[in-house]
Motif scaffolding. Structure first.
Motif, PDB file in Angstrom:
ATOM      1  N   CYS A   1     -41.970  35.107  71.088  1.00 39.03           N
ATOM      2  CA  CYS A   1     -40.313  34.753  71.425  1.00 39.03           C
ATOM      3  C   CYS A   1     -40.351  33.825  72.599  1.00 39.03           C
ATOM      4  O   CYS A   1     -40.462  33.867  73.613  1.00 39.03           O
TER       5      CYS A   1
ATOM      6  N   CYS B   1     -38.857  36.279  65.950  1.00 34.17           N
ATOM      7  CA  CYS B   1     -39.734  37.804  65.721  1.00 34.17           C
ATOM      8  C   CYS B   1     -39.833  38.305  64.430  1.00 34.17           C
ATOM      9  O   CYS B   1     -40.766  38.793  64.073  1.00 34.17           O
TER      10      CYS B   1
ATOM     11  N   ILE C   1     -38.835  39.691  74.859  1.00 35.57           N
ATOM     12  CA  ILE C   1     -39.665  40.933  74.471  1.00 35.57           C
ATOM     13  C   ILE C   1     -40.690  41.275  75.223  1.00 35.57           C
ATOM     14  O   ILE C   1     -41.439  40.794  75.551  1.00 35.57           O
TER      15      ILE C   1
ATOM     16  N   GLU D   1     -37.823  33.078  74.334  1.00 34.11           N
ATOM     17  CA  GLU D   1     -36.945  33.598  75.399  1.00 34.11           C
ATOM     18  C   GLU D   1     -37.485  34.371  76.482  1.00 34.11           C
ATOM     19  O   GLU D   1     -37.010  34.986  77.344  1.00 34.11           O
TER      20      GLU D   1
ATOM     21  N   CYS E   1     -31.732  37.301  74.739  1.00 34.30           N
ATOM     22  CA  CYS E   1     -32.040  36.968  73.195  1.00 34.30           C
ATOM     23  C   CYS E   1     -31.034  35.867  72.599  1.00 34.30           C
ATOM     24  O   CYS E   1     -30.019  35.939  72.989  1.00 34.30           O
ATOM     25  N   THR E   2     -31.376  34.925  71.889  1.00 39.05           N
ATOM     26  CA  THR E   2     -30.751  34.119  71.431  1.00 39.05           C
ATOM     27  C   THR E   2     -30.408  34.190  69.691  1.00 39.05           C
ATOM     28  O   THR E   2     -29.801  33.497  69.182  1.00 39.05           O
ATOM     29  N   TYR E   3     -30.893  35.359  69.348  1.00 40.87           N
ATOM     30  CA  TYR E   3     -31.137  35.566  68.146  1.00 40.87           C
ATOM     31  C   TYR E   3     -31.611  34.586  66.894  1.00 40.87           C
ATOM     32  O   TYR E   3     -31.053  34.242  65.900  1.00 40.87           O
ATOM     33  N   CYS E   4     -32.504  34.029  67.632  1.00 40.87           N
ATOM     34  CA  CYS E   4     -33.226  32.838  66.746  1.00 40.87           C
ATOM     35  C   CYS E   4     -34.046  33.308  65.552  1.00 40.87           C
ATOM     36  O   CYS E   4     -34.158  32.618  64.585  1.00 40.87           O
ATOM     37  N   GLY E   5     -34.275  34.606  65.638  1.00 41.64           N
ATOM     38  CA  GLY E   5     -35.025  35.313  64.280  1.00 41.64           C
ATOM     39  C   GLY E   5     -36.491  34.953  64.255  1.00 41.64           C
ATOM     40  O   GLY E   5     -37.146  35.545  63.323  1.00 41.64           O
TER      41      GLY E   5
HETATM   42  S1  SF4 Z   1     -37.734  35.904  69.210  1.00 44.67           S
HETATM   43 FE1  SF4 Z   1     -36.826  36.262  71.055  1.00 44.67          FE
HETATM   44  S2  SF4 Z   1     -34.979  35.229  70.959  1.00 44.67           S
HETATM   45 FE2  SF4 Z   1     -35.650  35.216  68.969  1.00 44.67          FE
HETATM   46  S3  SF4 Z   1     -34.616  36.949  68.120  1.00 44.67           S
HETATM   47 FE3  SF4 Z   1     -36.325  37.672  68.389  1.00 44.67          FE
HETATM   48  S4  SF4 Z   1     -36.070  38.668  70.577  1.00 44.67           S
HETATM   49 FE4  SF4 Z   1     -34.416  37.145  70.258  1.00 44.67          FE
END
Ligand code: SF4
Ligand code: SF4
Length: 288
Positions: A108, A75, A113, A110, A69-73
Motif C-alpha cells: 500500500c 491492494c 493498511i 499510503e 487511502c487514495t483508492y488506488c486499487g
Molecule cells: S493500496 Fe492502500 S491506498 Fe490503495 S486502495 Fe488499497 S488501502 Fe487504499
C-alpha cells in the motif's frame, strides 16, 4: 519418518487406519499422531487423549484506514484471494478469504493498511496411552483450514514415527498436510467412486513427489478395478480390510480396530515394515 494417511474421498476409513497404525507402533517406537483434518477432526473420539495444552491460531488480516487511502486499487490488484476490493471510494475486506500473506499492507503506497489478529481455530496437544497427540480445530464458520494445519505441523517431532491424518479430497489443505511426508498411504474402497477419487489422490501425491501405497477398506463391496488400476500404475496395495459388520460396529462405538480385534496389530506392523522398506529403497535409489 512421516507417514500421511489420506484419501480422495471422505468416509473411506482413513481414521481407522491412522489410529490403528499409531497404536500398533507405540510399543516399539516413539509415535506421534497429528490430526490435520481440522474441519472435522475425529481421531480424538478413538484415542481419547488427555489434552494438556491448547493454543489459539491467528492470522493477520488487513484493517484499512480510509482517512489515508487514495483508492488506488493496488491492494486489490495484489491480493490473489480476492479478499480485498476497492469499489469507487470504498475499500471492502473479506477476512474469511484472507490468507494473511501481508502483501496488501506491504504494497500500500499510503501505508493505509495495518494488520489485526483474527482467531482461526485452535491446536490441542495431549497424550493417549503412549501416543503423543496433536489436533487442529478450525473455528466454525471459518473457511481457511491451512493456517490451522500449518500450526499443527509445527509440532512434528522427527525423533520418532509421525502419522498425519489428512482431510479428504485433493485441495490445498491436503497438499499442506502431506507436504514433507516420507510416504503417503491412500485409503480407498473398491467402488467406482473410490477408484475415481484414488486416481485424483495419486496425481496429487505424484505432483509432490511423495511415494504412496494403497489400503483397500471394505473389500468385497465393489469390483476389482481399484486393484487393476494399482497393478497397472505399479502402486503397491499394502493392506486390505474386509467389509465386516464387527469392524463397522467397533467403529460406530469409537473403538479402534486394533483394540477391538487385537489380531489386526500384526497386519499394521507388517504394513509399517513394508512402508519402511519402500522408503529405504527409494532413498537408496536417490543416493545412486
Ligand atoms: S493500496 Fe492502500 S491506498 Fe490503495 S486502495 Fe488499497 S488501502 Fe487504499
Ligand atoms: S493479507 Fe494477503 S490475502 Fe489477506 S487481503 Fe491482504 S493480500 Fe489478500
Amino acid at each position: 519418518m512421516i507417514i500421511s494417511v489420506a484419501s480422495g474421498k471422505g468416509g473411506t476409513g482413513k481414521t481407522l487406519v491412522a489410529t490403528s497404525l499409531a497404536l500398533s507402533l507405540k510399543d516399539r517406537d516413539r509415535v506421534q499422531l497429528l490430526d490435520c483434518d481440522v474441519e472435522e477432526p475425529n481421531d480424538h473420539i478413538f484415542l481419547k487423549p488427555v489434552i494438556t495444552r491448547s493454543e489459539p491460531v491467528y492470522i493477520q488480516v488487513p484493517e484499512v484506514d480510509e482517512g489515508k487511502c487514495t483508492y488506488c486499487g493496488k491492494c486489490a490488484e495484489v491480493c490473489a484471494y480476492h479478499a480485498i476490493a476497492v469499489l469507487g471510494e470504498h475499500v471492502l475486506t473479506f477476512p474469511q478469504l484472507c490468507h494473511g500473506c501481508g502483501a496488501c499492507s506491504y504494497l500500500c503506497p499510503e501505508e493505509a493498511i495495518t494488520e489485526e489478529e483474527k482467531e482461526m481455530g485452535v491446536v490441542e496437544l495431549g497424550q493417549s496411552d503412549g501416543v503423543a497427540f496433536v489436533q487442529g480445530k478450525l473455528t466454525v464458520g471459518e473457511a481457511m483450514p491451512t493456517p490451522v494445519i500449518r500450526k499443527v505441523k509445527d509440532y512434528v517431532n522427527r525423533d520418532g514415527i509421525v502419522i498425519i491424518d489428512v482431510s479428504p479430497g485433493t485441495s490445498c489443505p491436503v497438499v499442506q498436510s502431506i507436504k514433507g511426508s516420507d510416504f503417503c498411504l491412500l485409503v480407498t474402497e473398491p467402488t467406482p467412486f473410490g477408484l475415481n477419487d484414488l486416481v485424483l489422490a495419486v496425481e496429487t501425491v505424484s505432483e509432490l513427489n511423495i511415494p504412496c501405497g494403497v489400503v483397500i477398506n471394505r473389500a468385497g463391496i465393489g469390483d476389482a478395478r481399484v486393484e487393476e488400476y494399482c497393478l497397472k500404475e505399479n502402486i503397491p496395495v499394502l493392506l486390505t480390510v474386509p467389509l465386516d459388520a464387527e469392524i463397522a460396529h467397533l467403529y460406530s462405538r469409537g473403538i479402534t480396530l486394533v483394540e477391538g480385534m487385537p489380531h489386526w496389530k500384526e497386519s499394521f506392523l507388517e504394513l509399517f515394515n513394508e512402508i519402511r522398506g519402500l522408503v529405504d529403497e527409494r532413498s537408496r535409489c536417490f543416493k545412486w
